[in-house]
Structures are given as structure tokens and as C-alpha cells.
Design an enzyme around this catalytic site. Structure first.
Site, PDB file in Angstrom:
ATOM      1  N   SER A   1     -10.084  -1.031   6.812  1.00  8.61           N
ATOM      2  CA  SER A   1      -9.440  -0.812   5.504  1.00  8.61           C
ATOM      3  C   SER A   1      -8.733  -2.016   4.897  1.00  8.61           C
ATOM      4  O   SER A   1      -8.305  -1.953   3.747  1.00  8.61           O
ATOM      5  CB  SER A   1      -8.455   0.347   5.600  1.00  8.61           C
ATOM      6  OG  SER A   1      -9.154   1.563   5.567  1.00  8.61           O
TER       7      SER A   1
ATOM      8  N   SER B   1      -9.820   1.431   2.704  1.00  8.84           N
ATOM      9  CA  SER B   1      -8.917   2.219   1.887  1.00  8.84           C
ATOM     10  C   SER B   1      -7.847   1.395   1.147  1.00  8.84           C
ATOM     11  O   SER B   1      -7.234   1.919   0.213  1.00  8.84           O
ATOM     12  CB  SER B   1      -8.225   3.251   2.771  1.00  8.84           C
ATOM     13  OG  SER B   1      -7.374   2.623   3.709  1.00  8.84           O
TER      14      SER B   1
ATOM     15  N   LYS C   1       0.867  -1.172   0.000  1.00 10.46           N
ATOM     16  CA  LYS C   1       0.000   0.000   0.000  1.00 10.46           C
ATOM     17  C   LYS C   1       0.907   1.227   0.000  1.00 10.46           C
ATOM     18  O   LYS C   1       1.950   1.220   0.674  1.00 10.46           O
ATOM     19  CB  LYS C   1      -0.877  -0.038   1.258  1.00 10.46           C
ATOM     20  CG  LYS C   1      -1.985   0.992   1.307  1.00 10.46           C
ATOM     21  CD  LYS C   1      -2.886   0.738   2.513  1.00 10.46           C
ATOM     22  CE  LYS C   1      -4.049   1.703   2.573  1.00 10.46           C
ATOM     23  NZ  LYS C   1      -4.969   1.379   3.701  1.00 10.46           N
TER      24      LYS C   1
END
Lengths: 496, 95
Positions: free
Chosen positions: A186, A162, A87
Site C-alpha cells: 500500500s 491503499s 493517511k
């Protein structure tokens, strides 16, 4: 080296364990595996947008080095030669690290996050950095400054957020494994939306050093992959004490693969009645209930449990997380790194315009809410109050775990929703995380595993919640389920 | 609880965020909607409940006061918007 589609397709459908065996036995090389993934990225990335940066050159270079080291017998870690993505909030030395924000559009990190170091040491091959909601604030990946990510199961739908880029990357096999982060859901919610497996470990299990902070009392790093076994292998490499994160736990780390095959006989499952109340989509409810039933047929007992304060979790979270974010994000000031506005009139003008131009709408909204909640006159009424209710929410779970080994329920109230559907209604977006937020506030480990599909072909994930530091048990439960089902190995036809 | 135009301006200043005049009322609306959500907490009896700041109620771990980091100034300053002679430059603060 060239590949037919079938060769590279075959390599990218292998588990981490199978890749490791193939590499160490000389059946194929790290270079071949890396190229197979890079080819898929080249082919499908324009449709999905799962990556902000693809590190093709350095991936190929490290594939050469790692092939040599494996052949020389210097590297035997189960992740040696395994491609992965991060990420874009994990710092990677010499590589762009944006946290999905325009304010970091030029931030080439001068150092590695702890988890980056761990995966490098293990011999993993970094494919690139995954798209994400800006500063991890979002549940649909639509707040990224680098464009939305599309759900591989249906490109008109969001991948969740996310960690939406990472989830979509695994679902479309643009990486066999990625690291996501979970503050309020997330990892779990995008895993559910994309039909993959993801685990958010106990708060403090994995070091946050070099992870761009959102809400420091909640943020936690975790793996997302096809299977629980792949998550276990990854967690083995990243969990454990790191002195550079003062909230990192000293609790010993077990071998998460050692207990995967334990039978589930006698497993006590708790099902919170609050997680099946109004707001849960009927189709999702039916799929989750069928999955719980499957465990019952394997000899588990199921008991309804009460989490009486769980309905307060979303309001508590939307005080605490923005408050911590407003403090964490004050470091983006245009002085030491990142963007700076043009022609500042004075210092205050520079701060204000740099931040106004660099942050997106959702981030600004949360900074404002957090600043308000922490400001004189409101601190006790909002921030302290929220922390008190946070304890009540935690106590409910502590009580529940006196009688059960694992809690099961939905990950999200619905399957993936359409792009644009909730983007103008922040509160509706916040309610997406209704079932994941209580777990985050308590700091407990949570997982999402694929347990079925809706009529329209969208995946549905079930949430498993374990007691503190009981990740091994969660992975064991998920692995056993994945021995009996094939939801987790299904692939979106469009990206087959 | 709703948030007024003046409060939006005050908070924006505290947060060092430039908010244009035409955006102020939009912020007032969206922030008020979020605060309505938060107002649910008012009804909860939290008498005698300690605030939970860390999920494990853990305190900061202390360590020996020894040097663990070496100097990386040059690398760190390479990515700064403006530096000179090892110093970060900002618009002039004092005349």
C-alpha cells in the site's frame, strides 16, 4: 500574504532540505511555504480528491507558532516548518480520522498516533488527512467511502492504493511529504503508479500506536515523498522504539541521511526470476530491466535469484490479512465511538446493522473470509497452513540475502489502470500486489522509486527490497540512482 | 473449495454482519472465488514447518506491571454514540 503563481510554484517544487535551508536562513517563512501548499490544495484538490480533511486553520496557526520557535532558536529539526499530510488512519487529536470508512465518519480522535506525535515534535505542519482505500483494503483507492482519488498523471486512471491519496498528493505537489501505510504493498504500489518515492520499512521499525489496524503482523508505517533523501529525513523522525507498540523493534536507528552518498561500487543486486515471469506487462519489464542495467553500469553486479514460493504469497496473504482484519475490525461495534445504526431492536441487531451499514463491500468481504478462515474446522486448513507457507516465503528471502545486498524488480505488473477497470473483480485486484506481498509477508523493507514512463505517459516504479533493518542501504541505493536520473522530479503537466 | 449459502449465513452471524437475503448468493460466489485462490496452498508440503506469526519470530515484549496511563474516561466518552453517568449505553440486554 499574497503570492504570484511563480513564487508559490517555486516553493512547492523545493526538496525538504531546500525548504529547511530557506526557512532557517530567513529566505522565506514557514507561513509562506504553508500558504503555497494550501493554495495548491485549494486549486487542484477538487480534481484529485487526495484529502479527506484539509486542516487549513490549524496549519496556518501552527505555521505562526513554528516560525516563532525557529526564530527563537527552539526548533532546528530538519522537518521544522515542513508541511506534511497523514493517511487518514493515523490518529490526530481533535481532527477527524476516518480510515476511509463511513463507520468512522464522525470519529474525532481523542489522541495522537506515535508518528503524529513525532512529526509534531519535529515541527512539521499538518496540511490534512489523505484519502485511502477503506481500512487500507484495496489497490486502487476506489474502496474509499469518500470518493475515488484520481491519478495526477492521468485523471482517468487510479492512483493505486491503499495510500492512493498520499501518493497523488505528493505527485501533484499538494504536500511535499506524507505518511502512508503498507500491509501488502500500500505504499510501494501507489508510489509506483504516481511516480513518487516511497519506503515501507522493516516490520516493527516504526510504531503502530494510534494507527488504525488492518493486519497487525503486516502493517507498517512509512514515508512517501519526491525523493529518497526526503524519505530518509522523514524516516529519521518516525523510526524507533515506542513502548506503546509491543511489536516495535529495539534495533538501534541509524541516521538515514548519513549514508546516502556512499558509492555503490561492489553492490550485489539479486533479480528474482519469478518477478519477470508471466503476468508482467512487457513495457513495464523493459523499463525495469533498463533501470537495473543503469546500476550495472555504475559497477553493481546482477545475479538471478530464486524465490520458489513467491507464487504462493497472494493466497497466503488473502488468508492471513483478512483473518487478522476480522479480529481487528470487531472493535467497530457502535458502542464506544463511530457510527451506530438507527433504532436498534436489541444488542445483536445493533452490532449487525451498525457494521453492515458502516462497512463497504470490500471490507465486508474480507471480514467474512477472515472469519471463515478462523472458524472451527477451517483454522488449521487455512490459517495455520497459510502461516506455515509464510515461513517458506520468508526462508526464500533469507537464503537469497546470503548472496545479494538488494533485490530489484517491478513494483506492480502494470502501470496504473483505469478507474473502474478492476473494481468488480476482487481477485484481479488482489493480483496487483503480486510482487509486493511476498516482501510484506517476510517483513522486509521495500521501496518504490520512479524509473520511467510508459508510452502513454504513466509512471513506472521499481521495487528495491533490502535485508531486515537495512533501510539505510535502500535509501542510499535509491538516492544514488536519483543523482543520475530525473524521473523523480518530473511533474504531471496538468498540475504544474 | 466453494462456500455454501448456509455457510455464508453462519459466517455473517459470527462476524456480526447483517447480510440481506438477496446478497447471500453474491457473497457465496465472491468468497468461493477467493477460496479457490487459497486452495493452491493445499498442495504445498508443510510437514514440520512452524507457523510464522511474526516476521521476526518475536514474542510479546513484557514490561513492569506499573501504571502508565492516566484516566481519560471523560474525553473518550465524549465521542461515544450514547453515554449516561459515565456509562456506555446499549439496547437493553436483560429484561
Amino acid at each position: 500574504m499574497s503570492h504570484t503563481d511563480s513564487t508559490s510554484g517555486a516553493l512547492t517544487s523545493l526538496s525538504i532540505k531546500a525548504l529547511h535551508q530557506g526557512i532557517t536562513s530567513g529566505q522565506f517563512s514557514v507561513m509562506e511555504v504553508t500558504q503555497a501548499y494550501l493554495e495548491r490544495i485549494e486549486r487542484f484538490e477538487p480534481e484529485i480528491n487526495a484529502y479527506i480533511t484539509v486542516t487549513k486553520e490549524s496549519a496556518l496557526a501552527s505555521a505562526v507558532t513554528i516560525d516563532n520557535r525557529i526564530r527563537a532558536g527552539e526548533l532546528s529539526n530538519p522537518l521544522a516548518g515542513i508541511p506534511y499530510a497523514l493517511k487518514d488512519l493515523y490518529c490526530t487529536e481533535g481532527v477527524l480520522t476516518t480510515s476511509g470508512s463511513k463507520i468512522l465518519h464522525n470519529f474525532i480522535s481523542p489522541y495522537d498516533a506515535h508518528v503524529t506525535t513525532q512529526l509534531k515534535k519535529a515541527g512539521g505542519v499538518l496540511l490534512g488527512k489523505n484519502n485511502m482505500d477503506e481500512f487500507a483494503m484495496g489497490s486502487s483507492n476506489e474502496s474509499s467511502a469518500y470518493g475515488c482519488v484520481r491519478n495526477p498523471w492521468n485523471p482517468e486512471y487510479v492512483p493505486g492504493g491503499s495510500s492512493g491519496g498520499g501518493a497523488a498528493a505528493v505527485a501533484a505537489r499538494l504536500a511535499p511529504m506524507v505518511l502512508g501505510s503498507d500491509t501488502g504493498g500500500s505504499i510501494r504500489q501507489p508510489a509506483s503508479f504516481c511516480g513518487i518515492t516511497g519506503i515501507k520499512p522493516t516490520y516493527g521499525r516504526v510504531s503502530r500506536y494510534g494507527m488504525i489496524a488492518f493486519a497487525s503482523s503486516l502493517d507498517q508505517c512509512g514515508p512517501m515523498a519526491v525523493s529518497a533523501e526526503d524519505c530518509a529525513l522523514t524516516l529519521n523522525a518516525i523510526a524507533g522504539l515506542d513502548e506503546r507498540d509491543s511489536t516495535c523493534s529495539t534495533e538501534p536507528v541509524p541516521d538515514y541521511t548519513a549514508t546516502l552518498n556512499q558509492p555503490l561500487t561492489g553492490l550485489r543486486i539479486g533479480v528474482p526470476k519469478q518477478f519477470f515471469a508471466e503476468g508482467l506487462n512487457n513495457e513495464v519489464a523493459t523499463i525495469i530491466q533498463a533501470a537495473i542495467k543503469a546500476f550495472e553500469l555504475q559497477g553493481a553486479t546482477v545475479k538471478e535469484i530464486d524465490l520458489p514460493n513467491s507464487h504462493l504469497a497472494v493466497p497466503v496473504y488473502y488468508i492471513i490479512a483478512p483473518a487478522e482484519a476480522s479480529s481487528n475490525l470487531s472493535r467497530f461495534d457502535g458502542v464506544r465511538y463511530g457510527a451506530r445504526c438507527d433504532n436498534p431492536q436489541d444488542l445483536t441487531d445493533m452490532y449487525k446493522r451498525t457494521r453492515a451499514e458502516g462497512f463497504g463491500e470490500e471490507v465486508k468481504r474480507r471480514i467474512m473470509i477472515g472469519t471463515y478462515a478462523l472458524s472451527a474446522g477451517y483454522y488449521d486448513a487455512y490459517y495455520i497452513k497459510a502461516q506455515q507457507v509464510r515461513r517458506l516465503i520468508k526462508n526464500d528471502f533469507v537464503q537469497a540475502f546470503n548472496d545479494v545486498d538488494v533485490i530489484m524488480g517491478p513494483c506492480a505488473p502494470t502501470a496504473a489502470f483505469k478507474l473502474g477497470e478492476k473494481v468488480n473483480d476482487p481477485v484481479a485486484m488482489y493480483l496487483e500486489d503480486l510482487y509486493t506481498i511476498p516482501v510484506s509477508l517476510a517483513g522486509l523493507p521495500g521501496m518504490s522509486i520512479p524509473v520511467g514512463f510508459t508510452q502513454s505517459g504513466l509512471p513506472v516504479g521499481m521495487q528495491l527490497v533490502g535485508n531486515y533493518f537495512d533501510e539505510a542501504r535502500l535509501l542510499n541505493i535509491a538516492h544514488q540512482y536519483q543523482q543520475l536520473t530525473d524521473w523523480h522530479t518530473r511533474m504531471p503537466a496538468q498540475f504544474a | 473449495m466453494s462456500i455454501s449459502i448456509d455457510e455464508v449465513k453462519k459466517v455473517a452471524n459470527l462476524a456480526r454482519l447483517a447480510v440481506s437475503e438477496d446478497k447471500v448468493s453474491e457473497y457465496a460466489n465472491s468468497l468461493s472465488n477467493i477460496l479457490v485462490l487459497a486452495d493452491q496452498l493445499e498442495a504445498v508440503d508443510t510437514t514440520g514447518i512452524l507457523p510464522l506469526a511474526n516476521p521476526h519470530d518475536a514474542l510479546q515484549r513484557l514490561r513492569e506491571d506499573v501504571v502508565t496511563e492516566t484516566n481519560h474516561r471523560a474525553e473518550y466518552q465524549k465521542i461515544a454514540p450514547e453515554v449516561e453517568d459515565g456509562l456506555y449505553l446499549v439496547p437493553q440486554v436483560i429484561d
